[in-house]
Design a protein around this motif. Structure first.
Motif, PDB file in Angstrom:
ATOM      1  N   PHE A 289      -5.092   3.181   9.925  1.00 50.76           N
ATOM      2  CA  PHE A 289      -4.856   1.881   9.289  1.00 50.76           C
ATOM      3  C   PHE A 289      -5.628   0.723   9.919  1.00 50.76           C
ATOM      4  O   PHE A 289      -6.138  -0.137   9.182  1.00 50.76           O
ATOM      5  N   PRO A 290      -5.766   0.645  11.235  1.00 52.31           N
ATOM      6  CA  PRO A 290      -6.556  -0.470  11.794  1.00 52.31           C
ATOM      7  C   PRO A 290      -8.000  -0.513  11.279  1.00 52.31           C
ATOM      8  O   PRO A 290      -8.575  -1.590  11.131  1.00 52.31           O
ATOM      9  N   TYR A 291      -8.588   0.638  10.984  1.00 49.24           N
ATOM     10  CA  TYR A 291      -9.941   0.671  10.429  1.00 49.24           C
ATOM     11  C   TYR A 291      -9.953   0.090   9.018  1.00 49.24           C
ATOM     12  O   TYR A 291     -10.871  -0.644   8.648  1.00 49.24           O
ATOM     13  N   LEU A 292      -8.941   0.421   8.230  1.00 51.05           N
ATOM     14  CA  LEU A 292      -8.825  -0.137   6.881  1.00 51.05           C
ATOM     15  C   LEU A 292      -8.572  -1.647   6.955  1.00 51.05           C
ATOM     16  O   LEU A 292      -9.168  -2.421   6.203  1.00 51.05           O
ATOM     17  N   ARG A 293      -7.719  -2.054   7.861  1.00 46.75           N
ATOM     18  CA  ARG A 293      -7.414  -3.474   8.042  1.00 46.75           C
ATOM     19  C   ARG A 293      -8.684  -4.252   8.413  1.00 46.75           C
ATOM     20  O   ARG A 293      -8.942  -5.334   7.874  1.00 46.75           O
ATOM     21  N   THR A 294      -9.509  -3.700   9.284  1.00 44.18           N
ATOM     22  CA  THR A 294     -10.775  -4.342   9.668  1.00 44.18           C
ATOM     23  C   THR A 294     -11.732  -4.401   8.482  1.00 44.18           C
ATOM     24  O   THR A 294     -12.392  -5.419   8.256  1.00 44.18           O
TER      25      THR A 294
ATOM     26  N   SER B 227       0.311  -5.684  11.799  1.00 44.36           N
ATOM     27  CA  SER B 227       0.490  -4.278  12.168  1.00 44.36           C
ATOM     28  C   SER B 227       1.574  -3.696  11.278  1.00 44.36           C
ATOM     29  O   SER B 227       2.425  -4.418  10.761  1.00 44.36           O
ATOM     30  N   VAL B 228       1.539  -2.397  11.107  1.00 45.58           N
ATOM     31  CA  VAL B 228       2.485  -1.723  10.224  1.00 45.58           C
ATOM     32  C   VAL B 228       3.262  -0.702  11.024  1.00 45.58           C
ATOM     33  O   VAL B 228       2.696   0.043  11.820  1.00 45.58           O
ATOM     34  N   ASN B 229       4.573  -0.661  10.812  1.00 43.82           N
ATOM     35  CA  ASN B 229       5.437   0.312  11.460  1.00 43.82           C
ATOM     36  C   ASN B 229       5.565   1.533  10.539  1.00 43.82           C
ATOM     37  O   ASN B 229       6.399   1.554   9.637  1.00 43.82           O
ATOM     38  N   PHE B 230       4.726   2.524  10.761  1.00 48.22           N
ATOM     39  CA  PHE B 230       4.708   3.700   9.898  1.00 48.22           C
ATOM     40  C   PHE B 230       5.964   4.549  10.060  1.00 48.22           C
ATOM     41  O   PHE B 230       6.388   5.208   9.118  1.00 48.22           O
TER      42      PHE B 230
ATOM     43  N   PHE C 241       0.834  -1.190   0.000  1.00 40.59           N
ATOM     44  CA  PHE C 241       0.000   0.000   0.000  1.00 40.59           C
ATOM     45  C   PHE C 241       0.869   1.241   0.000  1.00 40.59           C
ATOM     46  O   PHE C 241       2.045   1.204   0.328  1.00 40.59           O
ATOM     47  N   LYS C 242       0.226   2.328  -0.423  1.00 43.26           N
ATOM     48  CA  LYS C 242       0.827   3.654  -0.368  1.00 43.26           C
ATOM     49  C   LYS C 242      -0.104   4.524   0.463  1.00 43.26           C
ATOM     50  O   LYS C 242      -1.302   4.258   0.542  1.00 43.26           O
ATOM     51  N   PHE C 243       0.444   5.545   1.051  1.00 47.80           N
ATOM     52  CA  PHE C 243      -0.382   6.490   1.808  1.00 47.80           C
ATOM     53  C   PHE C 243       0.288   7.852   1.773  1.00 47.80           C
ATOM     54  O   PHE C 243       1.505   7.960   1.644  1.00 47.80           O
ATOM     55  N   PHE C 244      -0.539   8.872   1.849  1.00 45.74           N
ATOM     56  CA  PHE C 244      -0.009  10.234   1.873  1.00 45.74           C
ATOM     57  C   PHE C 244      -1.063  11.175   2.440  1.00 45.74           C
ATOM     58  O   PHE C 244      -2.268  10.939   2.275  1.00 45.74           O
ATOM     59  N   PRO C 245      -0.629  12.230   3.121  1.00 51.15           N
ATOM     60  CA  PRO C 245      -1.584  13.192   3.670  1.00 51.15           C
ATOM     61  C   PRO C 245      -2.195  14.051   2.563  1.00 51.15           C
ATOM     62  O   PRO C 245      -1.576  14.261   1.514  1.00 51.15           O
TER      63      PRO C 245
ATOM     64  N   PRO D 210       0.896  14.084  10.478  1.00 50.25           N
ATOM     65  CA  PRO D 210       0.153  13.684   9.275  1.00 50.25           C
ATOM     66  C   PRO D 210       0.822  12.568   8.468  1.00 50.25           C
ATOM     67  O   PRO D 210       0.155  11.873   7.707  1.00 50.25           O
ATOM     68  N   LYS D 211       2.121  12.380   8.657  1.00 50.61           N
ATOM     69  CA  LYS D 211       2.843  11.354   7.893  1.00 50.61           C
ATOM     70  C   LYS D 211       2.966  10.026   8.627  1.00 50.61           C
ATOM     71  O   LYS D 211       3.126   8.990   7.996  1.00 50.61           O
ATOM     72  N   ILE D 212       2.922  10.058   9.960  1.00 49.20           N
ATOM     73  CA  ILE D 212       3.156   8.836  10.746  1.00 49.20           C
ATOM     74  C   ILE D 212       1.979   8.524  11.670  1.00 49.20           C
ATOM     75  O   ILE D 212       1.385   7.450  11.600  1.00 49.20           O
ATOM     76  N   SER D 213       1.644   9.456  12.542  1.00 50.12           N
ATOM     77  CA  SER D 213       0.612   9.186  13.552  1.00 50.12           C
ATOM     78  C   SER D 213      -0.770   9.017  12.948  1.00 50.12           C
ATOM     79  O   SER D 213      -1.494   8.078  13.302  1.00 50.12           O
TER      80      SER D 213
END
Length: 151
Positions: free
Chosen positions: A96-101, A119-122, A32-36, A87-90
């Motif tokens: 992410f847990p909501y997306l994982r669920t 779990s993912v280490n952001f 996955f990718k993510f960005f603010p 915005p980049k880590i926290s």
């Protein structure tokens, strides 16, 4: 500054299975990718956009999801906040847990065994991405600037 999680919205969801044998959820691979993301007309809100892929090794089973999580602050977001780790880590770590669920429930409600994503280490993802960007920018060859000779 007080920050409140506003939820997660699934913008796009595509599940495709073209095989005969139901995939083993323990053998699925994800990335996955993510960005603010920020809205100019709502200066006290921001989001984190996720683009998520879950595939079988033979690519006969695929899930693609685009989701955005929203956050609301009690003050206007400024450049200092945008440059901060939140915005980049926290924020991604909160969402992410909501997306994982959602993904686990999607699998289960679609008739497949639910997948248990780790779990993912952001912090590590952002550090690795920053390191890669810095490495690429320092390893790019620079072209000399040609100057015109004075007449």
């Amino acid at each position: 500054m007080n920050i409140q999680f506003g939820g997660i919205l699934i913008n796009e969801c595509n599940l495709k299975f073209e095989g005969d044998i139901v995939p083993d959820p323990t053998k699925l691979k994800f990335n996955f990718k993510f960005f603010p993301a920020y809205l100019a007309n709502e200066p006290n809100k921001f989001g984190v956009i996720f683009e998520f892929n879950l595939n079988s090794e033979d690519n006969l089973f695929k899930i693609y999801i685009e989701a955005i999580s929203s956050f609301i602050t009690d003050v206007e977001i400024n450049d200092e906040f945008k440059a901060s780790p939140f915005p980049k880590i926290s924020a991604p770590a909160i969402a992410f847990p909501y997306l994982r669920t959602f993904i686990s429930n999607l699998m289960l409600n679609s008739g497949y065994q639910p997948v248990n994503l780790p779990s993912v280490n952001f912090v590590k993802i952002v550090e690795d991405t920053d390191r890669k960007i810095n490495s690429e920018s320092t390893n790019k060859p620079t072209k000399g600037v040609k100057r015109k000779k004075a007449k």
